[in-house]
Design a protein around this motif. Structure first.
Motif, short mmCIF file in Angstrom:
data_model
loop_
_atom_site.label_atom_id
_atom_site.label_comp_id
_atom_site.label_asym_id
_atom_site.label_seq_id
_atom_site.Cartn_x
_atom_site.Cartn_y
_atom_site.Cartn_z
N GLN A 53 0.85 -1.29 0.10
CA GLN A 53 0.02 0.05 -0.11
C GLN A 53 0.69 1.39 0.13
N GLY A 85 4.59 9.33 -9.14
CA GLY A 85 4.96 8.77 -10.25
C GLY A 85 4.36 9.59 -11.49
N GLN A 96 3.92 5.72 -5.59
CA GLN A 96 3.87 6.00 -7.26
C GLN A 96 2.69 6.71 -7.62
N LYS A 97 1.54 6.72 -6.81
CA LYS A 97 0.62 7.58 -7.07
C LYS A 97 0.70 9.01 -6.86
N GLN A 98 1.47 9.34 -5.90
CA GLN A 98 1.68 10.52 -5.65
C GLN A 98 3.11 11.38 -6.53
N LEU A 114 2.28 1.64 -3.48
CA LEU A 114 1.23 2.26 -4.37
C LEU A 114 0.83 3.81 -4.14
N ALA A 115 0.80 4.06 -2.99
CA ALA A 115 0.81 5.58 -2.65
C ALA A 115 1.91 6.27 -3.28
N GLY A 150 2.09 9.32 -13.83
CA GLY A 150 0.79 9.78 -14.11
C GLY A 150 0.55 11.15 -13.20
N SER A 151 1.04 11.28 -12.19
CA SER A 151 0.79 12.30 -11.25
C SER A 151 0.80 13.68 -11.89
#
Length: 84
Positions: A8, A18, A14-16, A11-12, A20-21
């Motif tokens: 988790q 990465g 990478q989301k923040q 993933l957080a 795609g951010s």
């Protein structure tokens, strides 16, 4: 349980941070200008521009005065530490 928390966290991250951010909805229209406006503006800019040519001098450090006392320090390494 530790593996789940670790996954988790990854993933957080990478989301923040990465790839795609960097993409936000509506970001493409932010700098969308029509071609006619940009051509009119470029004609105005060309008439007002001036060319300035000169050479810049880099700042140089002033040398220390010759009359300052100088001290030479020689550090000798032990023979046991001089292995290559």
């Amino acid at each position: 349980k530790y593996q789940l928390i670790l996954e988790q966290w990854r993933l957080a991250q990478q989301k923040q941070f990465g790839k795609g951010s960097e993409v936000s909805p509506g970001q493409g229209e932010l700098f969308d200008e029509s071609d006619s406006d940009s051509q009119e503006d470029s004609a105005d800019v060309e008439t007002d521009s001036q060319t300035v040519s000169y050479t810049r001098t880099k700042p140089k450090r002033k040398p220390l005065p010759k009359d300052l006392p100088r001290e030479t320090v020689v550090v000798d390494v032990a023979e046991s530490d001089k292995t290559c």
